[in-house]
Design a protein around this motif. Structure first.
Motif: not given
Length: 648
Positions: A527-537
Motif C-alpha cells: 500500500e505504501q508503494g514498496f516491492q515486497v519479497e519474502f523468505r523463510e527460515q
C-alpha cells in the motif's frame, strides 16, 4: 636621556585600538606620537591634546565637532583625519602618518626658497585650503609648521579646525585671540573674527617668509607684532630680496592686504593667481595643485625617514612660529597709521598701548565675573524617559528627546545616552539631548520551510540570528534535507543575535516490521508503494511473522524500494504469545476472545483490548499514522492478561 622613555603613553593601548610606539614632537596644544592601529594593522599619527585642554568639557565638545568636519575633508594635500577618541583623560586624533619634515624645517636648513620653489609649495597648500573653504572650513593657523613635506615630495596641510576648538574652550573667552601672532590677519587681532580671507592673509605672510627667509614683522613682544599687522602694510619681498620678481610682490600684496574686502575671496581665488604667477615666471610650466616638491622634501641630514613634527614649544612667547593665546588689544581703526600716533614720542606710544591692554583686562575681568556660575548636567541614564525629561526641565535645562536606539541591556523607554554627558559643566538653560532605549532589537523568524539547510543558515545570519539545534524527522511529503519547520516558528520574534532550531526532513524511513504477521506486513508495505519479497527460515518465533528485514529499520529509503522480509517458518502449528506466564489468570483459568481492532484508531483499539482483559503494546510504522495496520494475535482466544501488539 631620551625623554620618550619617561612618557607614560609610550607602550599604552589607547581605546583598545592604538598602541603608542614613540613620540614625534611636542607643541603648544598637543603631542604627536607614532602608533599602530592594531585593528587595521597600519601606522598612524596620534595627536594627543594636552591635559589642560582635555579636562575642559567645552573644548572636548568642540574638538569632537571639528574632528568630524576635518575627517570629511578628503584631499590629496590634506593630512587625513581617520578617527577621534577618548581614553580616560586622554583626548586624541588618529591621523594619516606622513614621514618627512615640516616647511619650517626646510626654512631652517635652506634659509629661503627661490620664487618658483616657493610657489611650487604654495600651490598645493592653496589647493588644500581652497577645498576646505568650499566646505565652509577655516584653518585659522596657516604657517610653515603646519605644512608637511612628505619623504616622497607630497605637500600636506595639517591641523584643520584645532585652533577653533581651542577658542571654544573655557580657557579662552571673549576678548582672547587664538593663533600664531606672526600670521594673524588684522581682523583676527582686533575682533577675533575669521573667515576664508584670514587664511588667505596668513598664506600671503607665509609666501613672503618663504621667499625672504623671515617674517615681515618682528618685535620683542607679541603685541608689537600684532600692532604692525593692524597698522602697517606688508612690505614687498623685493625690499628684502632684490631679485624677487614684481609679479611675486603683487601676489603677496594682494593676499596680505590689511583690508579683507580687497583680498582674494578665498584660497581658490588666490590659487588661480599663484598658478598664473608661476606660469609667468616658468614659461607656462607651472605644476598642478597637488604636485610634489621632491627637491625640498629630503634633507641632507635627516634622511628619507625623517619624522614630521608639529610646532615646537619654546620659552620665548613672542616667537613668530608658535600658536599663542593672547589678550586682544584695542587698536585705533583705519588702514594707515594716524597722524596722532606718528607724532607721539615713544613713551607716549607705550603708555597708549599699555592703557588699551589694561582697559581690555579690566573689561574682561568684569565680564567674566558677571557670568552665571556653570552647573553640572545630572545623571539620568537608566531612568524612564518621561521622568528624566521632567526632572531636567525642572532644573532649567532645555530637553530634546532624540531618536531611540535599540539596546540589549537598557529597558525600553529608559534613557540610554545623553549629550552632554553627566557631570559636564554648562550654562543655565543649556540644551540636553536624551536618547531613549527601544529595548532589545527583536527579529522576526522568516519562513524557511522547503529550503535547504545552507540557505536557511545564510538567511538567518543576514538577519543577525544563529542556528542552534538541527533535528531530522521522517516526512513522506517533503524531500530529504529540506526544512520542515523552525522553533520559534515563522513569524515568531527572537532577540537580535538569538538562536533558532531547525527541523529537516529525513525523507522516508524504513519502518520496523519485526513481529508483524506476514499478510499484514505484505498488505501495508505494498500500500505504501514498496516491492515486497519474502523468505523463510526456521526460528523459535511465532510462525509466519517477520524476524528480519532489508533495508534495516530507520534506514532512509525511497518509494518503490525493494524490501526483503525474512519470516519464521510458516508451516509449524500456531502458538499463543503467552510470554511465559507474565499474564494474570483468574481462579478458573479463563481464556478470553481476542477482539480484531484493525483499521481502528490507536486510542479506540487500546481501550477495546484493555476492556477485553488484555495488555496492549503499540509499535509505530510511520510518523503521523494513527490507524491500526497490524495486530498480533489478531483473532482466536488467549488467557486473560495476555499481551496484544498493534502496529500503526
Amino acid at each position: 636621556m631620551d625623554t620618550t622613555l619617561a612618557d607614560p603613553l609610550i607602550g599604552r593601548l589607547l581605546d583598545g585600538r592604538y598602541r603608542v610606539e614613540s613620540r614625534i614632537a611636542r607643541g603648544g596644544m598637543a603631542t604627536v606620537y607614532v602608533a599602530l592601529d592594531i585593528r587595521l594593522d597600519r601606522t598612524v599619527a596620534l595627536k594627543v591634546m594636552h591635559r589642560s585642554l582635555a579636562e575642559d568639557p567645552a573644548f572636548v565638545r568642540r574638538f569632537i565637532g571639528e574632528a568630524k568636519s576635518a575627517a570629511s575633508l578628503s584631499h590629496p594635500n590634506v593630512v587625513q583625519v581617520f578617527d577621534q577618541g577618548t581614553d580616560g583623560d586622554v583626548v586624541f586624533l588618529s591621523m594619516e602618518y606622513v614621514p618627512g619634515r615640516t616647511l619650517r624645517d626646510v626654512l631652517r636648513e635652506r634659509g629661503r626658497l627661490t620664487a618658483r620653489e616657493a610657489l611650487e609649495v604654495m600651490i598645493p597648500v592653496l589647493a588644500a585650503l581652497g577645498a576646505a573653504h568650499q566646505k565652509g572650513l577655516i584653518h585659522r593657523d596657516v604657517k610653515p609648521e603646519n605644512v608637511l613635506l612628505a619623504a616622497d615630495g607630497r605637500v600636506k596641510v595639517v591641523d584643520f579646525g584645532l585652533a577653533r576648538a581651542v577658542e571654544a574652550s573655557n580657557q579662552t573667552r571673549t576678548g582672547v585671540m587664538i593663533g600664531t601672532i606672526g600670521y594673524m590677519s588684522p581682523e583676527q587681532v582686533t575682533t577675533g573674527r575669521t573667515d576664508a580671507r584670514s587664511d588667505v592673509y596668513a598664506a600671503g605672510i607665509m609666501l613672503f617668509e618663504l621667499v625672504t627667509g623671515g617674517p615681515p614683522y618682528s618685535g620683542e613682544a607679541p603685541m608689537t607684532i600684532a600692532y604692525k599687522h593692524v597698522h602697517e602694510d606688508v612690505p614687498p619681498p623685493s625690499s628684502v630680496v632684490p631679485d624677487a620678481p614684481p609679479a611675486l610682490d603683487a601676489l603677496v600684496a594682494a593676499a596680505a592686504c590689511r583690508d579683507p574686502g580687497e583680498r582674494p575671496a578665498d584660497a581658490t581665488a588666490l590659487l588661480i593667481r599663484a598658478v598664473a604667477t608661476h606660469r609667468a615666471l616658468a614659461g607656462d610650466t607651472a605644476p598642478r595643485a597637488g604636485e610634489t616638491v621632491a627637491s625640498l622634501s629630503t634633507p641632507g641630514a635627516a634622511g628619507p625617514n625623517a619624522t614630521v613634527s608639529i610646532p615646537n614649544t619654546a620659552t620665548a612667547p613672542a616667537a613668530p612660529g608658535h600658536t599663542l593665546i593672547q589678550p586682544r588689544p584695542q587698536m585705533p581703526e583705519g588702514r594707515g597709521p594716524s597722524r596722532l600716533w606718528r607724532g607721539m614720542p615713544p613713551a607716549g606710544r607705550f603708555l597708549t598701548v599699555l592703557g588699551a591692554v589694561m582697559a581690555v583686562a579690566i573689561g574682561l575681568t568684569g565680564w567674566y565675573f558677571a557670568q552665571s556660575d556653570p552647573i553640572k548636567v545630572p545623571e539620568v541614564r537608566g531612568k524612564n524617559i518621561d521622568l528624566a525629561r521632567s526632572q531636567m526641565e525642572g532644573r532649567g535645562f532645555v530637553v530634546v528627546v532624540g531618536q531611540g536606539v535599540h539596546d540589549d541591556k537598557a529597558a525600553k523607554d529608559t534613557v540610554v545616552r545623553m549629550d552632554p554627558v553627566a557631570g559636564t559643566e554648562v550654562d543655565d538653560g543649556a540644551k540636553v539631548t536624551l536618547i531613549p532605549s527601544l529595548g532589545p532589537k527583536m527579529i522576526a523568524v522568516p519562513d524557511l520551510a522547503g529550503g535547504t539547510e545552507g540557505a536557511a543558515r545564510e538567511r538567518l545570519a543576514k538577519l543577525g540570528l544563529k542556528v542552534d539545534d538541527v533535528h531530522r524527522i521522517e516526512s513522506d511529503t517533503v524531500a530529504r534535507g529540506l526544512v520542515l519547520s523552525t522553533s520559534p516558528q515563522a513569524g515568531g520574534k527572537v532577540r537580535e543575535g538569538g538562536k533558532v532550531d531547525i527541523t529537516l526532513s529525513a525523507g522516508l524511513l524504513m519502518p520496523d516490521m519485526k513481529g508483524i504477521p506476514r499478510d499484514q506486513a505484505d498488505a501495508w508495505l505494498r500500500e505504501q508503494g514498496f516491492q515486497v519479497e519474502f523468505r523463510e527460515q526456521a526460528d523459535d518465533a511465532q510462525p509466519c511473522t517477520v524476524i528480519a528485514q532489508d533495508p534495516a529499520a530507520k534506514a532512509e529509503i525511497d518509494r518503490n524500494t525493494k524490501v526483503t522480509l525474512t519470516l519464521s517458518n510458516c508451516n509449524t502449528g500456531f502458538q499463543w504469545p503467552w510470554d511465559g506466564g507474565r499474564f494474570d489468570i483468574d481462579g478458573d483459568g479463563a481464556v478470553l476472545a481476542v477482539p480484531n481492532v484493525l483499521n481502528k484508531s490507536v486510542g479506540d483499539a487500546r481501550r477495546e483490548l484493555q476492556a477485553a482483559g488484555f495488555s496492549v503494546k503499540t509499535r509505530k510504522l510511520r510518523r503521523g499514522g494513527g490507524i491500526v495496520r497490524g495486530q498480533f494475535p489478531m483473532s482466536g482466544h488467549a488467557p486473560r492478561g495476555s499481551r496484544v501488539t498493534i502496529w500503526y
